[in-house]
Design a protein around this motif. Structure first.
Motif, mmCIF file in Angstrom:
data_model
loop_
_atom_site.group_PDB
_atom_site.id
_atom_site.type_symbol
_atom_site.label_atom_id
_atom_site.label_comp_id
_atom_site.label_asym_id
_atom_site.label_seq_id
_atom_site.Cartn_x
_atom_site.Cartn_y
_atom_site.Cartn_z
ATOM 1 N N ALA A 121 14.536 -6.005 -12.922
ATOM 2 C CA ALA A 121 13.985 -5.847 -14.270
ATOM 3 C C ALA A 121 12.996 -4.683 -14.326
ATOM 4 O O ALA A 121 12.991 -3.914 -15.300
ATOM 5 C CB ALA A 121 13.316 -7.139 -14.717
ATOM 6 N N LEU A 122 12.168 -4.529 -13.305
ATOM 7 C CA LEU A 122 11.234 -3.407 -13.286
ATOM 8 C C LEU A 122 11.972 -2.073 -13.162
ATOM 9 O O LEU A 122 11.577 -1.086 -13.777
ATOM 10 C CB LEU A 122 10.232 -3.565 -12.157
ATOM 11 N N GLY A 123 13.048 -2.046 -12.379
ATOM 12 C CA GLY A 123 13.858 -0.831 -12.296
ATOM 13 C C GLY A 123 14.478 -0.475 -13.626
ATOM 14 O O GLY A 123 14.508 0.691 -14.035
ATOM 15 N N LEU A 124 14.972 -1.487 -14.333
ATOM 16 C CA LEU A 124 15.524 -1.255 -15.669
ATOM 17 C C LEU A 124 14.434 -0.795 -16.634
ATOM 18 O O LEU A 124 14.657 0.106 -17.448
ATOM 19 C CB LEU A 124 16.191 -2.530 -16.189
ATOM 20 N N GLY A 125 13.255 -1.378 -16.520
ATOM 21 C CA GLY A 125 12.135 -0.957 -17.363
ATOM 22 C C GLY A 125 11.741 0.483 -17.123
ATOM 23 O O GLY A 125 11.438 1.229 -18.061
ATOM 24 N N VAL A 126 11.757 0.910 -15.859
ATOM 25 C CA VAL A 126 11.441 2.306 -15.538
ATOM 26 C C VAL A 126 12.499 3.236 -16.125
ATOM 27 O O VAL A 126 12.181 4.296 -16.669
ATOM 28 C CB VAL A 126 11.309 2.498 -14.016
ATOM 29 N N ALA A 127 13.768 2.835 -16.032
ATOM 30 C CA ALA A 127 14.834 3.666 -16.606
ATOM 31 C C ALA A 127 14.678 3.778 -18.121
ATOM 32 O O ALA A 127 14.840 4.868 -18.690
ATOM 33 C CB ALA A 127 16.194 3.077 -16.255
ATOM 34 N N MET A 128 14.350 2.667 -18.768
ATOM 35 C CA MET A 128 14.170 2.699 -20.225
ATOM 36 C C MET A 128 12.941 3.510 -20.603
ATOM 37 O O MET A 128 12.972 4.267 -21.582
ATOM 38 C CB MET A 128 14.074 1.272 -20.762
ATOM 39 N N ALA A 129 11.852 3.389 -19.837
ATOM 40 C CA ALA A 129 10.641 4.161 -20.130
ATOM 41 C C ALA A 129 10.874 5.651 -19.905
ATOM 42 O O ALA A 129 10.361 6.483 -20.656
ATOM 43 C CB ALA A 129 9.485 3.670 -19.263
ATOM 44 N N THR A 130 11.677 5.986 -18.891
ATOM 45 C CA THR A 130 12.005 7.388 -18.652
ATOM 46 C C THR A 130 12.816 7.953 -19.809
ATOM 47 O O THR A 130 12.578 9.074 -20.259
ATOM 48 C CB THR A 130 12.792 7.537 -17.331
ATOM 49 N N VAL A 190 0.834 -1.204 0.000
ATOM 50 C CA VAL A 190 0.000 0.000 0.000
ATOM 51 C C VAL A 190 0.873 1.259 0.000
ATOM 52 O O VAL A 190 0.583 2.228 -0.714
ATOM 53 C CB VAL A 190 -0.972 -0.010 1.207
ATOM 54 N N LEU A 191 1.948 1.247 0.782
ATOM 55 C CA LEU A 191 2.851 2.401 0.777
ATOM 56 C C LEU A 191 3.487 2.604 -0.594
ATOM 57 O O LEU A 191 3.669 3.739 -1.038
ATOM 58 C CB LEU A 191 3.930 2.226 1.849
ATOM 59 N N LEU A 192 3.794 1.511 -1.277
ATOM 60 C CA LEU A 192 4.351 1.633 -2.624
ATOM 61 C C LEU A 192 3.307 2.159 -3.604
ATOM 62 O O LEU A 192 3.627 2.954 -4.494
ATOM 63 C CB LEU A 192 4.913 0.296 -3.088
ATOM 64 N N LEU A 193 2.062 1.744 -3.454
ATOM 65 C CA LEU A 193 0.996 2.287 -4.305
ATOM 66 C C LEU A 193 0.802 3.787 -4.047
ATOM 67 O O LEU A 193 0.578 4.557 -4.988
ATOM 68 C CB LEU A 193 -0.304 1.521 -4.068
ATOM 69 N N LEU A 194 0.887 4.194 -2.783
ATOM 70 C CA LEU A 194 0.788 5.622 -2.478
ATOM 71 C C LEU A 194 1.973 6.394 -3.068
ATOM 72 O O LEU A 194 1.798 7.529 -3.529
ATOM 73 C CB LEU A 194 0.714 5.831 -0.967
ATOM 74 N N ALA A 195 3.137 5.783 -3.066
ATOM 75 C CA ALA A 195 4.291 6.420 -3.716
ATOM 76 C C ALA A 195 4.042 6.568 -5.211
ATOM 77 O O ALA A 195 4.409 7.581 -5.811
ATOM 78 C CB ALA A 195 5.559 5.611 -3.459
ATOM 79 N N GLY A 196 3.411 5.569 -5.821
ATOM 80 C CA GLY A 196 3.075 5.667 -7.242
ATOM 81 C C GLY A 196 2.118 6.804 -7.524
ATOM 82 O O GLY A 196 2.267 7.530 -8.510
ATOM 83 N N ILE A 197 1.146 6.982 -6.644
ATOM 84 C CA ILE A 197 0.207 8.095 -6.802
ATOM 85 C C ILE A 197 0.941 9.428 -6.654
ATOM 86 O O ILE A 197 0.710 10.370 -7.415
ATOM 87 C CB ILE A 197 -0.951 7.972 -5.790
ATOM 88 N N ALA A 198 1.848 9.499 -5.686
ATOM 89 C CA ALA A 198 2.610 10.735 -5.482
ATOM 90 C C ALA A 198 3.514 11.025 -6.675
ATOM 91 O O ALA A 198 3.663 12.185 -7.073
ATOM 92 C CB ALA A 198 3.440 10.635 -4.203
ATOM 93 N N LEU A 199 4.120 9.985 -7.249
ATOM 94 C CA LEU A 199 5.004 10.198 -8.397
ATOM 95 C C LEU A 199 4.221 10.606 -9.642
ATOM 96 O O LEU A 199 4.754 11.278 -10.522
ATOM 97 C CB LEU A 199 5.822 8.941 -8.684
ATOM 98 N N ALA A 200 2.954 10.189 -9.730
ATOM 99 C CA ALA A 200 2.143 10.571 -10.884
ATOM 100 C C ALA A 200 1.860 12.065 -10.895
ATOM 101 O O ALA A 200 1.737 12.671 -11.957
ATOM 102 C CB ALA A 200 0.836 9.788 -10.902
ATOM 103 N N GLY A 201 1.746 12.659 -9.723
ATOM 104 C CA GLY A 201 1.568 14.113 -9.640
ATOM 105 C C GLY A 201 0.345 14.618 -10.366
ATOM 106 O O GLY A 201 0.422 15.581 -11.114
ATOM 107 N N ILE A 250 3.982 4.366 -12.911
ATOM 108 C CA ILE A 250 3.544 3.064 -13.424
ATOM 109 C C ILE A 250 4.468 1.966 -12.906
ATOM 110 O O ILE A 250 4.020 0.873 -12.564
ATOM 111 C CB ILE A 250 3.482 3.091 -14.959
ATOM 112 N N GLY A 251 5.756 2.274 -12.794
ATOM 113 C CA GLY A 251 6.699 1.313 -12.236
ATOM 114 C C GLY A 251 6.349 0.947 -10.804
ATOM 115 O O GLY A 251 6.457 -0.214 -10.410
ATOM 116 N N CYS A 252 5.920 1.934 -10.002
ATOM 117 C CA CYS A 252 5.515 1.642 -8.627
ATOM 118 C C CYS A 252 4.295 0.738 -8.593
ATOM 119 O O CYS A 252 4.208 -0.174 -7.769
ATOM 120 C CB CYS A 252 5.216 2.938 -7.874
ATOM 121 N N PHE A 253 3.342 0.987 -9.493
ATOM 122 C CA PHE A 253 2.144 0.157 -9.519
ATOM 123 C C PHE A 253 2.474 -1.280 -9.915
ATOM 124 O O PHE A 253 1.872 -2.219 -9.413
ATOM 125 C CB PHE A 253 1.101 0.743 -10.474
ATOM 126 N N LEU A 254 3.437 -1.460 -10.801
ATOM 127 C CA LEU A 254 3.849 -2.809 -11.195
ATOM 128 C C LEU A 254 4.727 -3.470 -10.136
ATOM 129 O O LEU A 254 4.747 -4.691 -10.013
ATOM 130 C CB LEU A 254 4.596 -2.762 -12.528
#
Length: 125
Positions: A67-76, A11-22, A32-36
């Protein structure tokens, strides 16, 4: 108990995802990376806090976090780092702390779960 703690972390990670979405104007790749990452981290915490954690499962989950961290870096890089730059300019240290806690915290939790499940060196007979 372990599922309660795992749920709290997710849940804390989902809240971080909401905060990062701004509100749609933030760092969408990070959000999206946080949600995944939330379900992967839930499984890592549940495995790590279990009575006899599975080493194979812990390693698979650690690879998943990487892998998700790498995916976030590539998506960024694909969407352009200007969204990340604008997000960090708007939120300052709070945004940096949120992103760092989300991704480095997930990596730390997955690594600690794998370390707890490590069977140790095998002895030869």
């Amino acid at each position: 108990m372990k599922y309660g703690i795992a749920s709290l972390v997710a849940v804390l990670l989902l809240l971080a995802g909401i905060a990062l979405a701004g509100a749609g104007h933030g760092w969408m790749a990070g959000a999206i990376g946080c949600f995944l990452l939330a379900p992967v981290l839930f499984l890592a915490v549940a495995n790590g806090l279990g009575g006899a954690p599975s080493f194979r499962r812990a390693v698979v989950l650690l690879v998943g976090v990487l892998a998700l961290g790498l995916g976030v870096a590539m998506a960024t890089a694909r969407e352009g780092s200007q969204y990340l730059d604008r997000f960090l300019q708007a939120t300052g240290n709070t945004g940096l702390a949120t992103a760092s806690a989300a991704y480095f915290g997930a990596l730390l939790i997955a690594t600690l779960a794998a370390a707890r499940a490590w069977p140790g060196p095998r002895r030869r007979r």
